[in-house]
Design an enzyme around this catalytic site. Structure first.
Site, PDB file in Angstrom:
ATOM      1  N   HIS A  15      41.324  44.889  81.159  1.00 58.26           N
ATOM      2  CA  HIS A  15      40.136  45.631  81.614  1.00 58.26           C
ATOM      3  C   HIS A  15      40.488  46.632  82.729  1.00 58.26           C
ATOM      4  CE1 HIS A  15      35.459  45.402  81.805  1.00 58.26           C
ATOM      5  NE2 HIS A  15      35.894  46.631  82.014  1.00 58.26           N
ATOM      6  N   GLU A  48      35.774  37.322  79.262  1.00 61.59           N
ATOM      7  CA  GLU A  48      36.805  37.645  80.259  1.00 61.59           C
ATOM      8  C   GLU A  48      36.734  36.714  81.457  1.00 61.59           C
ATOM      9  OE1 GLU A  48      36.634  41.794  81.374  1.00 61.59           O
ATOM     10  OE2 GLU A  48      36.375  42.388  79.295  1.00 61.59           O
ATOM     11  N   ARG A  92      32.644  46.952  75.762  1.00 62.78           N
ATOM     12  CA  ARG A  92      32.375  45.562  76.131  1.00 62.78           C
ATOM     13  C   ARG A  92      32.661  44.677  74.921  1.00 62.78           C
ATOM     14  NH1 ARG A  92      32.474  47.204  80.589  1.00 62.78           N
ATOM     15  NH2 ARG A  92      30.919  47.007  82.261  1.00 62.78           N
TER      16      ARG A  92
END
Ligand code: DGY
Length: 317
Positions: free
Chosen positions: A284, A266, A237
């Site tokens: 991602h 994001e 993360r």
């Protein structure tokens, strides 16, 4: 008929199973994250919610979920959900561990090799039609054999990454709350303090969950301990790292390169990322394989079925 609401169209295998078991399933069909207004409307009448990591399930949303018994997150990470508050309201939260471990570990190695062998720059050179022939010093990278590979977080994904890195001849060192017997006995890995691992690693890879303890764990001061020749990888993360400082280090060549699959904000990336040559930027996709996503779909469905049938959750968090 019990109602299940899914905030995005996930692979059909889990949806089909829920329908077969007699649930009334509705899916948010637009190919974009569900808006707060839509979410507020949809969670009110559901008995189960299947959420994504991009859905913020906070107190305000949970307070609307009068009938809901389970929030099944379609991800292994669950930092998007206020789990303590959900628990206090009697809602069980589940995630999707194990089924995405191999996919995420594979992608981590893709990033390591891409950084070590300057794959983004190399590919760009060819596409830009600047490949004018073999050169003795063209795009020289780094071999993995005998390099110190630092794993931050030696859980399922960290362990699988370590196995892969070990097979490339890397020496595994790790930082974790607890001892990982497999890493120590089979891979001869050494557990280290955070400072020592940052100073020693040639490659450093993040595999910690995001929580209060890990948020900004890699602060400016910690990042400054990295070797100038090191490669930094993040498939965990973005919020675990001081991203702006890392960008500054990459700009000033204070580390060699970095591979990112996750970011702090994001999908709105820090604009400076796009200017950097020594990075690999992915959208991602750690768990983005057919196998993992189908199994994630099945697992969220099975968790919902178990809980709504009065049974134990399969993978509660
Ligand atoms: C997860 O499951 O938490 C991953 O980030 C999704 O790819």
């Amino acid at each position: 008929m019990k109602k299940v609401f899914i905030t995005r169209d996930i692979p059909s295998i889990g949806i089909d199973l829920l329908k077969k078991k007699g649930f009334d399933v509705s899916v948010y069909k637009k190919d974009q994250p569900i808006s707060k207004i839509e979410l507020v409307k949809s969670v009110k009448n559901c008995d189960a919610l299947i959420s994504l990591l991009s859905d913020k399930i906070d107190k305000e949303i949970i307070d609307l979920m009068d009938r809901c018994k389970v929030i099944a997150n379609y991800a292994v990470g669950f930092n998007n959900i206020d789990i303590e508050y959900a628990k206090s309201k009697g809602i069980i939260v589940t995630n999707t561990p194990d089924v995405l471990t191999d996919s995420t570990a594979d992608l981590t190695i893709v990033l390591v090799l891409s950084c070590a062998r300057k794959i983004s720059e190399s590919e760009k050179l060819v596409r830009d039609k600047k490949f004018v022939g073999w050169k003795p010093k063209l795009l020289l990278g780094m071999e993995l054999r005998n390099k110190y590979f630092g794993i931050l977080g030696a859980g399922r994904i960290g362990t699988e990454v370590a196995k892969r890195a070990h097979s490339f001849g890397c020496k595994i060192i790790y930082y974790s709350n607890s001892k990982n017997d497999f890493l120590e006995t089979v891979l001869k890995a050494k557990k280290m303090s955070l400072n020592s691992i940052l100073k020693k690693s040639d490659i450093i890879s993040l595999h910690l969950p995001l929580n209060k303890k890990s948020k900004n764990l890699l602060s400016k001061e910690k990042l400054a301990l990295l070797k100038p020749s090191s490669i930094f990888i993040n498939t965990a993360r973005g919020e675990i790292v001081d991203e702006s400082y890392l960008i500054k280090m990459l700009k000033q060549n204070k580390i060699a390169s970095a591979g990112f699959d996750v970011y702090q904000n994001e999908p709105n990336l820090n604009k400076e990322f796009y200017e950097l040559k020594n990075v690999v930027l992915l959208p991602h996709i750690g768990s983005a394989t057919m196998e993992a996503r189908n199994n994630m779909s099945l697992l969220v469905a099975k968790n919902v079925i178990a809980i709504l049938s009065g049974k134990q959750a399969i993978t509660p968090v």
